[in-house]
Design an enzyme around this catalytic site. Structure first.
Site, PDB file in Angstrom:
ATOM      1  N   LYS A 156      -9.126   0.185   7.600  1.00  0.00           N
ATOM      2  CA  LYS A 156      -8.597  -1.029   8.216  1.00  0.00           C
ATOM      3  C   LYS A 156      -9.523  -1.555   9.312  1.00  0.00           C
ATOM      4  O   LYS A 156     -10.359  -0.834   9.857  1.00  0.00           O
ATOM      5  CB  LYS A 156      -7.184  -0.785   8.737  1.00  0.00           C
ATOM      6  CG  LYS A 156      -6.190  -0.619   7.581  1.00  0.00           C
ATOM      7  CD  LYS A 156      -4.749  -0.619   8.009  1.00  0.00           C
ATOM      8  CE  LYS A 156      -3.843  -0.611   6.766  1.00  0.00           C
ATOM      9  NZ  LYS A 156      -2.411  -0.564   7.124  1.00  0.00           N
TER      10      LYS A 156
ATOM     11  N   ARG B  98      -1.830   7.309   3.733  1.00  0.00           N
ATOM     12  CA  ARG B  98      -2.200   6.463   2.595  1.00  0.00           C
ATOM     13  C   ARG B  98      -3.687   6.151   2.711  1.00  0.00           C
ATOM     14  O   ARG B  98      -4.124   5.539   3.685  1.00  0.00           O
ATOM     15  CB  ARG B  98      -1.366   5.182   2.622  1.00  0.00           C
ATOM     16  CG  ARG B  98      -1.596   4.229   1.463  1.00  0.00           C
ATOM     17  CD  ARG B  98      -0.692   3.008   1.613  1.00  0.00           C
ATOM     18  NE  ARG B  98      -0.821   2.082   0.492  1.00  0.00           N
ATOM     19  CZ  ARG B  98      -1.723   1.099   0.433  1.00  0.00           C
ATOM     20  NH1 ARG B  98      -2.581   0.942   1.428  1.00  0.00           N
ATOM     21  NH2 ARG B  98      -1.771   0.308  -0.622  1.00  0.00           N
TER      22      ARG B  98
END
Length: 407
Positions: free
Chosen positions: A342, A378
Site C-alpha cells: 500500500k 492479506r
C-alpha cells in the site's frame, strides 16, 4: 455509547516467566499475576458520575483496592476517564459495578476488554483456524484491469486460477478473489461485470485447490452467485454499510464474512480523511457492521474484522491504527489486516512504487505478528510473508529461557 479500550497491559506471559524464574509454585505465580499485572483502560462515552456513584463511601486508603481513576475534564467529552490497576483491582471494581443497573454497562465493558477473548476456532472450507496459535495468510488474487498493485496481470480466468493455485502451493491459508478495484480514485463497476470477472475464477480454484476461498465484494447479487459456486467467505470493504441485502445472503449460505472499515467510497475516500478519534470511530463503524451481521443470523464466530488500512485514512491514521490494534481486540472478533504494497509503505520507504514495496510489506506484517495484533494478514507475496511470520510468531511465543524458567 460507553466503550472501554485497552491502552496498555503488562503481558501475563512475560510476568509469568519472571515469576517462574523466582522458583515460585504455579499457584503462587497465578495469584501474583492477578495482583501485580497492570492494565490501563480508557473509558469513553460514560456518565461523568460513574466514579461518584461507585466509590462515594470509600476513603483514600480504601480506594486503593480499586484501579486508580483519572477523569477527563473537557466539557464536551464528559464521562471520559482512564483507569489503571491490577487484574485484582479491576475485578473488585467490576464486582462493585454489577450491583447497580446504573453501572452494570461499565462492568460489562471492563470485563470484555480485559478478557480480550476472540472466538477460538473458525471452521472454513473444511479447515480449522485456531486464532492465537499463529498468524494466518490470505493471498490476493486480483482479476481487475486497474488494481493499484497488480491490475491487468491476470486478465482472464485461466491466468488468475493459475496464480491462485501458485499462492495456495506457497502456503496461503485463504485465497481472496477480487473483481472490482477499490484503490483510491477507482470507479465502481456493475454487478454483471464484476461477476463475469470472478465467477469462473472461483469455480476454477474450487476444482484445483482445497484452500478456502474469499471473494472481495460489496454486492449481494455477486455474493449470491460466488457462494453458490463454492466461495466460503465474503470480504466486504464497506463492512455491511453498502448493500443491506448482503448480510442476509451470507447468513443464508452459512458463509463467513470479513467486515472492513472505510471512510467514504474508493472514488473519494482519500480526498480529505478526518477523524476526531480514529480508533473510536473505526470501532463504532465495525460494531455497526457486526450488529447487522448478527441480526441477519450470521454466527459471531464467523465474523472477522478489518480496520481498513488505506481506506479513507492518512499516513498517520494508518500508523496509529496499526500501533493500536490491541484496542480493536476489545470488539471480541479476530482481526484481518491488509497492508501489502500500500501507498503509505511506499511513502515510508522513500517513494517506492507498488512492486518495490516487498521489504516494507514484510516489515509491517512482522510487526503486527510480534505485537499480536493481527490474526490474518492479506498479502500479495505469500512465500515471503510466510517466512517473515514464521520468525515473528516464533519470537512472540518464545518460552525457552533456560532451566530456571521451567522451560
Amino acid at each position: 455509547m460507553l466503550r472501554a479500550r485497552l491502552i496498555s497491559r503488562d503481558r501475563p506471559d512475560d510476568l509469568m516467566l519472571a515469576l517462574r524464574r523466582l522458583n515460585l509454585s504455579m499457584r503462587s505465580c497465578q495469584q501474583l499475576t492477578r495482583e501485580l499485572g497492570h492494565a490501563q483502560v480508557l473509558v469513553t462515552g460514560g456518565r461523568p458520575s460513574y466514579e461518584e456513584e461507585l466509590l462515594p463511601e470509600y476513603g483514600t486508603r480504601e480506594r486503593e483496592q480499586f484501579p486508580a481513576w483519572v477523569s477527563g475534564k473537557a466539557s464536551d467529552r464528559a464521562g471520559d476517564s482512564l483507569l489503571s490497576g491490577s487484574r485484582k483491582q479491576f475485578e473488585k471494581l467490576i464486582t462493585l459495578a454489577r450491583k447497580s443497573p446504573r453501572t452494570d454497562a461499565l462492568a460489562r465493558a471492563l470485563e470484555a476488554v480485559l478478557e480480550l477473548q476472540v472466538t477460538p476456532v473458525l471452521e472454513l472450507g473444511g479447515r480449522t483456524f485456531e486464532w492465537g496459535t499463529r498468524t494466518y495468510v490470505m493471498g490476493v488474487v486480483n482479476v481487475t484491469p486497474d488494481s493499484f498493485s497488480d491490475g491487468g496481470r491476470f486478465p482472464d480466468a485461466a491466468s488468475a486460477v493459475e496464480h491462485g493455485v501458485a499462492l495456495a502451493e506457497a502456503g496461503a491459508d485463504i485465497l481472496d478473489v477480487g473483481g472490482e478495484s477499490t484503490r483510491p480514485g477507482s470507479l465502481p463497476v456493475s454487478a454483471e461485470e464484476e461477476l463475469a470477472r470472478v465467477l469462473q475464477v472461483v469455480e476454477g480454484l474450487r476444482a484445483r485447490t482445497s484452500v478456502p476461498i474469499s471473494v472481495d465484494t460489496m454486492k449481494a447479487s455477486v455474493a449470491t452467485e460466488v457462494l453458490k459456486a463454492g466461495a466460503h467467505l465474503i470480504n466486504d470493504v464497506t463492512g455491511f454499510h453498502f448493500d443491506p441485502a448482503l448480510p442476509g445472503v451470507v447468513a443464508a449460505a452459512g458463509a463467513a464474512c470479513c467486515l472492513m472499515h472505510t471512510q467514504g467510497m474508493p472514488r473519494s475516500m482519500q480526498q480529505a480523511p478526518h477523524y476526531e478519534d480514529v480508533v473510536s470511530e473505526v470501532m463504532e463503524y465495525l460494531e455497526q457492521g457486526v450488529l447487522q451481521a448478527l441480526l441477519a443470523g450470521i454466527p459471531r464466530e464467523r465474523i472477522l474484522l478489518d480496520p481498513g488500512i488505506g481506506f479513507g485514512k492518512t499516513l498517520e491514521h494508518n500508523l496509529f491504527l496499526l500501533r493500536r490494534l490491541e484496542e480493536l481486540r476489545g470488539l471480541g472478533q479476530p482481526l484481518l489486516v491488509g497492508t501489502s504494497r500500500k501507498s503509505f509503505l511506499g511513502t515510508l520507504a522513500g517513494g517506492r512504487g507498488p512492486t518495490e514495496r516487498l521489504a516494507a510489506t514484510l516489515g509491517s506484517v512482522a510487526a503486527m505478528a510480534v505485537m499480536g495484533g493481527a490474526d490474518v494478514v492479506r498479502v500479495h507475496d505469500v512465500t515471503e510473508a510466510r517466512d517473515a511470520l514464521a520468525v515473528a510468531d516464533a519470537i512472540r511465543r518464545a518460552r525457552g529461557g533456560g532451566d530456571l524458567y521451567g522451560a
